[in-house]
Write a protein that holds these residues in place. Structure first.
Motif, PDB file in Angstrom:
ATOM      1  N   ALA A 157      29.607  -3.009 -58.894  1.00 33.71           N
ATOM      2  CA  ALA A 157      30.294  -2.051 -58.021  1.00 33.71           C
ATOM      3  C   ALA A 157      29.298  -1.149 -57.309  1.00 33.71           C
ATOM      4  CB  ALA A 157      31.274  -1.216 -58.842  1.00 33.71           C
ATOM      5  N   LEU A 158      28.152  -0.887 -57.934  1.00 36.40           N
ATOM      6  CA  LEU A 158      27.152  -0.014 -57.338  1.00 36.40           C
ATOM      7  C   LEU A 158      26.428  -0.668 -56.165  1.00 36.40           C
ATOM      8  CD1 LEU A 158      25.755   1.483 -60.645  1.00 36.40           C
ATOM      9  CD2 LEU A 158      26.948   2.748 -58.849  1.00 36.40           C
ATOM     10  N   GLY A 159      26.606  -1.966 -55.987  1.00 37.55           N
ATOM     11  CA  GLY A 159      26.067  -2.631 -54.807  1.00 37.55           C
ATOM     12  C   GLY A 159      26.985  -2.509 -53.608  1.00 37.55           C
ATOM     13  N   ARG A 160      28.194  -1.976 -53.814  1.00 35.50           N
ATOM     14  CA  ARG A 160      29.185  -1.906 -52.739  1.00 35.50           C
ATOM     15  C   ARG A 160      29.666  -0.489 -52.463  1.00 35.50           C
ATOM     16  NH1 ARG A 160      29.969  -6.404 -55.945  1.00 35.50           N
ATOM     17  NH2 ARG A 160      29.990  -8.404 -54.816  1.00 35.50           N
ATOM     18  N   ALA A 161      29.426   0.432 -53.378  1.00 35.97           N
ATOM     19  CA  ALA A 161      29.851   1.820 -53.207  1.00 35.97           C
ATOM     20  C   ALA A 161      28.749   2.732 -53.717  1.00 35.97           C
ATOM     21  CB  ALA A 161      31.157   2.078 -53.957  1.00 35.97           C
ATOM     22  N   SER A 162      28.819   3.991 -53.353  1.00 34.93           N
ATOM     23  CA  SER A 162      27.797   4.943 -53.781  1.00 34.93           C
ATOM     24  C   SER A 162      27.969   5.294 -55.253  1.00 34.93           C
ATOM     25  CB  SER A 162      27.876   6.214 -52.938  1.00 34.93           C
ATOM     26  OG  SER A 162      29.067   6.933 -53.241  1.00 34.93           O
ATOM     27  N   ALA A 163      26.901   5.822 -55.852  1.00 36.66           N
ATOM     28  CA  ALA A 163      26.966   6.236 -57.258  1.00 36.66           C
ATOM     29  C   ALA A 163      28.030   7.297 -57.463  1.00 36.66           C
ATOM     30  CB  ALA A 163      25.594   6.762 -57.701  1.00 36.66           C
ATOM     31  N   LEU A 164      28.171   8.214 -56.500  1.00 37.45           N
ATOM     32  CA  LEU A 164      29.179   9.272 -56.617  1.00 37.45           C
ATOM     33  C   LEU A 164      30.586   8.699 -56.564  1.00 37.45           C
ATOM     34  CD1 LEU A 164      29.853  12.250 -56.856  1.00 37.45           C
ATOM     35  CD2 LEU A 164      29.601  12.454 -54.362  1.00 37.45           C
ATOM     36  N   GLN A 165      30.828   7.748 -55.667  1.00 37.88           N
ATOM     37  CA  GLN A 165      32.145   7.122 -55.584  1.00 37.88           C
ATOM     38  C   GLN A 165      32.491   6.372 -56.861  1.00 37.88           C
ATOM     39  OE1 GLN A 165      31.449   4.841 -51.982  1.00 37.88           O
ATOM     40  NE2 GLN A 165      32.968   6.045 -50.868  1.00 37.88           N
ATOM     41  N   VAL A 166      31.557   5.585 -57.351  1.00 40.80           N
ATOM     42  CA  VAL A 166      31.810   4.779 -58.553  1.00 40.80           C
ATOM     43  C   VAL A 166      32.094   5.685 -59.746  1.00 40.80           C
ATOM     44  CG1 VAL A 166      30.750   3.183 -60.202  1.00 40.80           C
ATOM     45  CG2 VAL A 166      30.482   2.795 -57.749  1.00 40.80           C
ATOM     46  N   THR A 167      31.331   6.765 -59.880  1.00 40.76           N
ATOM     47  CA  THR A 167      31.530   7.681 -61.005  1.00 40.76           C
ATOM     48  C   THR A 167      32.834   8.448 -60.882  1.00 40.76           C
ATOM     49  OG1 THR A 167      29.126   7.959 -61.160  1.00 40.76           O
ATOM     50  CG2 THR A 167      30.499   9.554 -62.318  1.00 40.76           C
ATOM     51  N   THR A 168      33.122   8.967 -59.683  1.00 43.19           N
ATOM     52  CA  THR A 168      34.337   9.764 -59.486  1.00 43.19           C
ATOM     53  C   THR A 168      35.594   8.960 -59.766  1.00 43.19           C
ATOM     54  OG1 THR A 168      33.241  11.124 -57.808  1.00 43.19           O
ATOM     55  CG2 THR A 168      35.648  11.132 -57.829  1.00 43.19           C
ATOM     56  N   PHE A 169      35.689   7.792 -59.187  1.00 42.75           N
ATOM     57  CA  PHE A 169      36.926   7.021 -59.341  1.00 42.75           C
ATOM     58  C   PHE A 169      36.989   6.343 -60.708  1.00 42.75           C
ATOM     59  CE2 PHE A 169      36.728   7.791 -54.833  1.00 42.75           C
ATOM     60  CZ  PHE A 169      38.061   8.039 -54.523  1.00 42.75           C
ATOM     61  N   GLY A 170      35.838   6.059 -61.317  1.00 41.36           N
ATOM     62  CA  GLY A 170      35.848   5.580 -62.698  1.00 41.36           C
ATOM     63  C   GLY A 170      36.362   6.649 -63.637  1.00 41.36           C
ATOM     64  N   CYS A 171      35.948   7.899 -63.404  1.00 39.75           N
ATOM     65  CA  CYS A 171      36.422   9.022 -64.209  1.00 39.75           C
ATOM     66  C   CYS A 171      37.927   9.226 -64.024  1.00 39.75           C
ATOM     67  CB  CYS A 171      35.657  10.283 -63.822  1.00 39.75           C
ATOM     68  SG  CYS A 171      35.980  11.724 -64.863  1.00 39.75           S
ATOM     69  N   LEU A 172      38.414   9.091 -62.794  1.00 44.03           N
ATOM     70  CA  LEU A 172      39.849   9.214 -62.538  1.00 44.03           C
ATOM     71  C   LEU A 172      40.640   8.119 -63.240  1.00 44.03           C
ATOM     72  CD1 LEU A 172      39.872  10.163 -58.743  1.00 44.03           C
ATOM     73  CD2 LEU A 172      40.699  11.568 -60.638  1.00 44.03           C
ATOM     74  N   VAL A 173      40.131   6.893 -63.207  1.00 45.39           N
ATOM     75  CA  VAL A 173      40.800   5.791 -63.904  1.00 45.39           C
ATOM     76  C   VAL A 173      40.873   6.082 -65.405  1.00 45.39           C
ATOM     77  CG1 VAL A 173      40.597   3.360 -64.568  1.00 45.39           C
ATOM     78  CG2 VAL A 173      40.232   4.029 -62.193  1.00 45.39           C
ATOM     79  N   GLY A 174      39.770   6.567 -65.969  1.00 51.17           N
ATOM     80  CA  GLY A 174      39.773   6.910 -67.382  1.00 51.17           C
ATOM     81  C   GLY A 174      40.744   8.020 -67.711  1.00 51.17           C
ATOM     82  N   ALA A 175      40.821   9.036 -66.828  1.00 53.84           N
ATOM     83  CA  ALA A 175      41.755  10.146 -67.056  1.00 53.84           C
ATOM     84  C   ALA A 175      43.197   9.669 -67.018  1.00 53.84           C
ATOM     85  CB  ALA A 175      41.522  11.241 -66.011  1.00 53.84           C
ATOM     86  N   VAL A 176      43.524   8.799 -66.074  1.00 56.89           N
ATOM     87  CA  VAL A 176      44.881   8.260 -65.993  1.00 56.89           C
ATOM     88  C   VAL A 176      45.212   7.461 -67.254  1.00 56.89           C
ATOM     89  CG1 VAL A 176      46.367   6.631 -64.758  1.00 56.89           C
ATOM     90  CG2 VAL A 176      44.953   8.253 -63.473  1.00 56.89           C
ATOM     91  N   ALA A 177      44.247   6.699 -67.734  1.00 58.40           N
ATOM     92  CA  ALA A 177      44.468   5.909 -68.948  1.00 58.40           C
ATOM     93  C   ALA A 177      44.710   6.797 -70.163  1.00 58.40           C
ATOM     94  CB  ALA A 177      43.281   4.992 -69.197  1.00 58.40           C
ATOM     95  N   CYS A 178      44.173   8.014 -70.141  1.00 59.68           N
ATOM     96  CA  CYS A 178      44.313   8.940 -71.278  1.00 59.68           C
ATOM     97  C   CYS A 178      45.499   9.895 -71.128  1.00 59.68           C
ATOM     98  CB  CYS A 178      43.032   9.747 -71.448  1.00 59.68           C
ATOM     99  SG  CYS A 178      41.619   8.778 -72.035  1.00 59.68           S
ATOM    100  N   LEU A 179      46.288   9.770 -70.077  1.00 57.19           N
ATOM    101  CA  LEU A 179      47.416  10.679 -69.864  1.00 57.19           C
ATOM    102  C   LEU A 179      48.433  10.702 -71.012  1.00 57.19           C
ATOM    103  CD1 LEU A 179      48.202  10.410 -66.039  1.00 57.19           C
ATOM    104  CD2 LEU A 179      47.242  12.357 -67.309  1.00 57.19           C
TER     105      LEU A 179
END
Length: 320
Positions: free
Chosen positions: A182-204
């Motif tokens: 994924a880091l070859g297609r998006a920035s480090a900030l994008q990958v981290t931000t949306f990965g964190c959001l996915v994790g937060a949704v999974a923990c709701l």
């Protein structure tokens, strides 16, 4: 007229990536001290959700300021998998496992993660496994074993706790390997931000526990949870992604063997936990192994540089 962005000098790029990796391991080491405080007042799922929410808010604010936009569609598969396995599953299971076993056993079991990263990276990403990397990982793992054994004993352990820590290591390794493409297609900030959001949704599902426990938790525990979200999650995962985009998953995994040594040092400085001889020796072995795995071969021997920036297109930005 279109202006092209000049690529940084290879040596400068290497130093920046190494610096980012250093920030990551220092902050991840500090997380163990904060988890010890926050974990006394928050259950595993609630602590993971609170940490991820704090991280998502911090990362989202930075994304808005930088106008990062949404990641390209091609990056979403890796972001979703790493978000579920690393940001979500790993954090919950590790928090739970550390309540079942002593700190030494947890550190020992979780430190098979870099070995799993090397194996998965070689199999799925085609990462090279040069002798120096393998030798360094062997030395570091021996150090992690020494640190784990020296810290084990009083806290007790259980089969459930060992299994949970083992699952945490598997989730961590799989998440890292999934994040790399994924880091070859998006920035480090994008990958981290949306990965964190996915994790937060999974923990709701733990939201109710978080609200209830936050009402009774001491301020220090809540502040430690927020610290975990802003620094070891938002900042450290971003610097990790920045460095990972510029080297192999195997080498980045080996770098995290510096964490046990730093945990020993921080526990000594901030918790007055004086390490024994075996603990100090294990920490020294961890650092020595990282140095070996990151070292360059002598002149005349062909080898790939440790931290080589990978050419990748500029991430797509959402149009206003």
């Amino acid at each position: 007229m279109t202006m092209t962005r000049r690529a940084p000098h290879p040596r400068r790029a290497e130093l920046l990536a190494a610096g980012a990796a250093t920030v990551t391991v220092v902050l991840w080491a500090s997380a163990f001290v904060s988890i010890r405080s926050a974990g006394a007042a928050y259950s595993p799922g609630a602590l993971a959700l609170g940490r991820l929410l704090a991280g998502a808010v911090a990362l989202g604010a930075v994304c808005l300021v930088r106008r990062e936009g949404w990641p390209p569609r091609a990056a979403w598969r890796g972001i979703a998998i790493s978000g579920l396995l690393w940001f979500g599953f790993y954090m919950v299971v590790l928090n739970w496992g550390e309540q079942q076993v002593d700190a030494g056993t947890a550190a020992l079991v979780v430190n098979i993660g870099p070995i799993l990263i090397a194996l998965l990276g070689s199999r799925l990403l085609g990462d090279a496994m040069p002798p120096r990397l393998l030798a360094g990982m062997a030395v570091s793992f021996a150090g992690a074993v020494a640190v784990g054994l020296s810290m084990s004993g009083e806290g007790g352990s259980s089969v459930l706790g060992v299994v949970l820590c083992l699952l945490a290591a598997v989730g961590y390794a799989a998440g890292v390997v999934a994040q790399k493409p994924a880091l070859g297609r998006a920035s480090a900030l994008q990958v981290t931000t949306f990965g964190c959001l996915v994790g937060a949704v999974a923990c709701l599902p733990f939201a109710g526990q978080l609200v209830q426990e936050a009402a009774d938790a001491p301020v220090s525990a809540t502040l430690n949870m927020v610290y975990l979200g802003v620094f070891p999650t938002a900042l450290a995962f971003t610097t990790w992604a920045y460095a990972l985009a510029r080297t192999t998953a195997s080498r980045m995994g080996a770098t995290t063997y510096a964490v046990p040594a730093l945990v020993v040092l921080m526990s000594w400085l901030f918790l007055d936990e004086v390490p024994g001889t075996l603990t100090l020796a294990g920490g020294a072995l961890c650092l020595a192994g990282v140095a070996v795995s990151r070292s360059r071969p002598r002149a005349g021997k062909a080898a790939a540089p440790e931290l080589t920036p990978e050419p990748r297109p500029e991430p797509e930005r959402e149009q206003a």
